[in-house]
Design a protein around this motif. Structure first.
Motif, PDB file in Angstrom:
ATOM      1  N   LYS A 273       0.476  -1.581   0.240  1.00 11.39           N
ATOM      2  CA  LYS A 273       0.091   0.066  -0.738  1.00 11.39           C
ATOM      3  C   LYS A 273       1.003   1.693   0.533  1.00 11.39           C
ATOM      4  CE  LYS A 273      -3.687  -2.587   2.992  1.00 11.39           C
ATOM      5  NZ  LYS A 273      -4.917  -1.806   3.747  1.00 11.39           N
ATOM      6  N   ILE A 274       1.993   1.246   0.724  1.00 11.73           N
ATOM      7  CA  ILE A 274       3.212   2.935   0.906  1.00 11.73           C
ATOM      8  C   ILE A 274       3.754   2.803  -0.369  1.00 11.73           C
ATOM      9  CG2 ILE A 274       5.406   3.105   2.037  1.00 11.73           C
ATOM     10  CD1 ILE A 274       4.037   1.145   4.394  1.00 11.73           C
ATOM     11  N   SER A 275       4.082   1.765  -1.411  1.00 11.04           N
ATOM     12  CA  SER A 275       4.590   1.380  -2.759  1.00 11.04           C
ATOM     13  C   SER A 275       3.558   2.171  -3.693  1.00 11.04           C
ATOM     14  CB  SER A 275       5.049  -0.306  -2.694  1.00 11.04           C
ATOM     15  OG  SER A 275       4.988   0.162  -4.275  1.00 11.04           O
ATOM     16  N   LEU A 276       1.878   2.032  -3.750  1.00 10.57           N
ATOM     17  CA  LEU A 276       1.739   2.134  -4.596  1.00 10.57           C
ATOM     18  C   LEU A 276       2.037   3.479  -3.950  1.00 10.57           C
ATOM     19  CD1 LEU A 276      -1.658  -0.773  -4.185  1.00 10.57           C
ATOM     20  CD2 LEU A 276       0.046  -0.045  -5.659  1.00 10.57           C
ATOM     21  N   LYS A 277       1.371   4.398  -2.924  1.00 12.75           N
ATOM     22  CA  LYS A 277       1.321   5.992  -2.820  1.00 12.75           C
ATOM     23  C   LYS A 277       2.578   6.281  -3.423  1.00 12.75           C
ATOM     24  CE  LYS A 277      -1.105   5.548   1.491  1.00 12.75           C
ATOM     25  NZ  LYS A 277      -1.113   6.375   2.780  1.00 12.75           N
ATOM     26  N   SER A 278       3.212   5.568  -3.137  1.00 16.11           N
ATOM     27  CA  SER A 278       4.986   6.083  -3.575  1.00 16.11           C
ATOM     28  C   SER A 278       4.984   6.180  -5.614  1.00 16.11           C
ATOM     29  CB  SER A 278       5.924   5.318  -3.200  1.00 16.11           C
ATOM     30  OG  SER A 278       6.033   4.972  -1.561  1.00 16.11           O
ATOM     31  N   GLY A 279       4.024   5.525  -6.323  1.00 16.68           N
ATOM     32  CA  GLY A 279       4.111   5.134  -7.092  1.00 16.68           C
ATOM     33  C   GLY A 279       3.586   5.845  -8.316  1.00 16.68           C
ATOM     34  N   ASN A 280       2.593   6.851  -6.753  1.00 16.74           N
ATOM     35  CA  ASN A 280       1.518   7.295  -7.012  1.00 16.74           C
ATOM     36  C   ASN A 280       2.090   8.695  -7.851  1.00 16.74           C
ATOM     37  OD1 ASN A 280      -0.925   6.082  -8.770  1.00 16.74           O
ATOM     38  ND2 ASN A 280      -1.314   5.230  -7.060  1.00 16.74           N
ATOM     39  N   VAL A 281       2.780   9.243  -6.724  1.00 15.81           N
ATOM     40  CA  VAL A 281       3.454  10.596  -6.740  1.00 15.81           C
ATOM     41  C   VAL A 281       4.059  10.807  -7.414  1.00 15.81           C
ATOM     42  CG1 VAL A 281       4.760  11.866  -6.070  1.00 15.81           C
ATOM     43  CG2 VAL A 281       3.086  10.898  -4.147  1.00 15.81           C
ATOM     44  N   VAL A 282       5.196   9.205  -7.707  1.00 16.66           N
ATOM     45  CA  VAL A 282       5.713   9.610  -9.200  1.00 16.66           C
ATOM     46  C   VAL A 282       5.039  10.141 -10.326  1.00 16.66           C
ATOM     47  CG1 VAL A 282       7.590   7.911 -10.412  1.00 16.66           C
ATOM     48  CG2 VAL A 282       7.747   7.812  -8.207  1.00 16.66           C
ATOM     49  N   TYR A 283       4.408   9.525 -10.843  1.00 16.71           N
ATOM     50  CA  TYR A 283       3.190   9.196 -11.654  1.00 16.71           C
ATOM     51  C   TYR A 283       2.999  11.103 -12.128  1.00 16.71           C
ATOM     52  CZ  TYR A 283      -0.310   9.103 -14.936  1.00 16.71           C
ATOM     53  OH  TYR A 283      -1.323   9.106 -15.873  1.00 16.71           O
ATOM     54  N   ASP A 284       2.275  11.580 -10.737  1.00 22.52           N
ATOM     55  CA  ASP A 284       2.013  12.653 -10.508  1.00 22.52           C
ATOM     56  C   ASP A 284       3.289  14.009 -10.417  1.00 22.52           C
ATOM     57  OD1 ASP A 284      -0.565  11.920 -10.604  1.00 22.52           O
ATOM     58  OD2 ASP A 284      -0.359  12.421  -7.831  1.00 22.52           O
ATOM     59  N   TYR A 285       4.457  13.361 -10.505  1.00 22.41           N
ATOM     60  CA  TYR A 285       5.476  14.689 -11.139  1.00 22.41           C
ATOM     61  C   TYR A 285       6.556  14.320 -12.372  1.00 22.41           C
ATOM     62  CZ  TYR A 285       3.709  16.911  -6.229  1.00 22.41           C
ATOM     63  OH  TYR A 285       3.289  17.551  -5.219  1.00 22.41           O
ATOM     64  N   LEU A 286       6.368  13.354 -12.118  1.00 23.96           N
ATOM     65  CA  LEU A 286       6.528  13.176 -13.964  1.00 23.96           C
ATOM     66  C   LEU A 286       6.518  14.162 -15.363  1.00 23.96           C
ATOM     67  CD1 LEU A 286       7.481   9.759 -14.818  1.00 23.96           C
ATOM     68  CD2 LEU A 286       9.235  10.976 -13.991  1.00 23.96           C
ATOM     69  N   ASP A 287       7.574  14.942 -15.760  1.00 19.98           N
ATOM     70  CA  ASP A 287       7.250  15.846 -16.611  1.00 19.98           C
ATOM     71  C   ASP A 287       6.719  14.979 -17.676  1.00 19.98           C
ATOM     72  OD1 ASP A 287       6.958  18.048 -18.334  1.00 19.98           O
ATOM     73  OD2 ASP A 287       9.425  19.402 -18.164  1.00 19.98           O
ATOM     74  N   LYS A 288       5.163  15.484 -18.029  1.00 16.54           N
ATOM     75  CA  LYS A 288       4.366  14.350 -18.835  1.00 16.54           C
ATOM     76  C   LYS A 288       4.902  16.033 -20.468  1.00 16.54           C
ATOM     77  CE  LYS A 288       1.855  12.376 -16.259  1.00 16.54           C
ATOM     78  NZ  LYS A 288       2.328  12.844 -15.079  1.00 16.54           N
ATOM     79  N   GLU A 289       6.186  16.014 -20.442  1.00 20.41           N
ATOM     80  CA  GLU A 289       5.917  17.040 -21.256  1.00 20.41           C
ATOM     81  C   GLU A 289       7.431  15.931 -21.831  1.00 20.41           C
ATOM     82  OE1 GLU A 289       5.134  19.817 -23.769  1.00 20.41           O
ATOM     83  OE2 GLU A 289       3.482  19.208 -21.730  1.00 20.41           O
ATOM     84  N   LYS A 290       7.953  15.503 -21.202  1.00 14.90           N
ATOM     85  CA  LYS A 290       9.267  14.544 -21.274  1.00 14.90           C
ATOM     86  C   LYS A 290       9.072  12.911 -21.811  1.00 14.90           C
ATOM     87  CE  LYS A 290      12.597  18.193 -19.153  1.00 14.90           C
ATOM     88  NZ  LYS A 290      13.511  18.424 -18.069  1.00 14.90           N
ATOM     89  N   TYR A 291       7.802  12.900 -20.667  1.00 16.80           N
ATOM     90  CA  TYR A 291       7.947  11.560 -20.840  1.00 16.80           C
ATOM     91  C   TYR A 291       6.069  11.013 -20.731  1.00 16.80           C
ATOM     92  CZ  TYR A 291      12.528  11.878 -18.251  1.00 16.80           C
ATOM     93  OH  TYR A 291      13.381  12.376 -17.553  1.00 16.80           O
ATOM     94  N   ASP A 292       6.266   9.928 -21.064  1.00 18.83           N
ATOM     95  CA  ASP A 292       4.596   9.572 -21.395  1.00 18.83           C
ATOM     96  C   ASP A 292       5.062   8.367 -20.093  1.00 18.83           C
ATOM     97  OD1 ASP A 292       4.355  10.057 -23.377  1.00 18.83           O
ATOM     98  OD2 ASP A 292       4.578   9.183 -24.639  1.00 18.83           O
TER      99      ASP A 292
END
Length: 324
Positions: A17-36
């Protein structure tokens, strides 16, 4: 052209469950102009891609690919946000090594070694890294309370050898409490480490590769309301995490040097967070985490913020380091 990044999260352990939270933060903060970015949930019974509408698509485990709209999706890089097995113990690292897909955490050997507290402390002892007196048990071994107490004294900590987020840890004050503590630890792992209690200031030290350089982040002091830095203290607000730590210049220099030594001696990559307790000016190592928590409240992001590195920069640097 934007790079395709799979963010793996979940896992097989109590930390999923903690991992799912971490992963979603990474998803939210990755620059969508640079990464899919693609959220990939890794569980024992299924590996799935979860899209923005929470629709699930199976991942092909043979080559770690996806089929979306009749198109095959192959990934340029994997961002590892799995705490515990199989993301922190070397299994996923070895899998991606075989497939030739870059990933953001350390190598499979380093992950397996650091995940095994007993082996890690034994290897680092040769480099002068200090740790608490310890006693080892494997499931099925005879439990000799007197022998254990003679070795580590009381109070002591009974820990699952391969576990994180303080699952399977008990602080023991009396000999008669040992067996219950050992039973609890065996619920997380079939190996146990029992360590003597160290009275002193506890700190956490993040070491990362940032823009190609090994970087020791500002140090965090841990002040817990509980008996020790347990799950409740870590994740339910029962602690203060003070960055930068209120320690002497000598303590800061010593723990910075030792944390960097550990990172370099083990030939690490990616993020790491090492936990120490000071006895006087000397830091004693507790453990090393190679996929630390990545929520905004987690210790490593707090340290990065103090160093002037925001979450987008932190995550982008990890990906670019892996790609390089």
């Amino acid at each position: 052209m934007r790079k395709k990044v799979a963010i793996i999260m979940g896992g097989f352990s109590s930390e999923y469950k903690i991992s799912l939270k971490s992963g979603n933060v990474v998803y939210d903060y990755l620059d969508k102009e640079k990464y899919d970015a693609y959220r990939i949930h890794i569980f024992k019974d299924r590996w799935i891609y979860v899209d923005s509408n929470e629709k699930e698509f199976p991942v092909n485990r043979h080559d770690f690919s996806l089929k979306l709209n009749n198109q095959m999706v192959k990934f340029d890089c994997v961002f590892n946000a799995i705490h515990g097995t199989p993301g922190e113990d070397g299994l996923m690292q070895a899998y991606f090594k075989l497939l030739g897909i870059p990933q953001t955490s350390c190598g499979f050997y380093q992950a397996a070694l650091t995940f095994n507290k007993r082996d890690l402390l034994s290897v680092l002892k040769a480099y002068g890294i200090k740790s608490a007196p310890s006693y080892y048990l494997n499931k099925g071994d005879k439990i000799d309370e007197k022998q254990i107490i003679d070795k580590v004294k009381l109070p002591c900590f009974v820990k699952a050898n391969k576990s994180g987020s303080s699952y399977g840890i008990t602080k023991v004050y009396k000999a008669e409490e040992l067996k219950n503590a050992i039973s609890l630890a065996y619920m997380e792992d079939d190996e146990i480490i029992i360590e003597g209690f160290l009275e002193g200031t506890e700190v956490s030290v993040g070491v990362i590769k940032y823009k190609g350089e090994t970087t020791v982040l500002p140090i965090t002091e841990i002040v817990t309301e509980n008996d020790f830095f347990d799950y409740e203290a870590k994740y339910e607000g029962k602690s203060q995490e003070i960055t930068p730590a209120r320690i002497s210049n000598e303590q800061e220099q010593n723990v910075t040097r030792i944390a960097r030594t550990i990172y370099d001696v083990l030939k690490m990559n990616g993020f790491s967070r090492s936990e120490f307790i000071f006895i006087g000016e000397d830091p004693f190592l507790l453990e090393v985490n190679t996929t630390p928590g990545l929520t905004k409240e987690s210790i490593l992001p707090q340290q990065a913020k103090e160093a002037g590195i925001d979450l987008s920069q932190l995550f982008e640097s990890a990906i670019e380091e892996a790609l390089s």
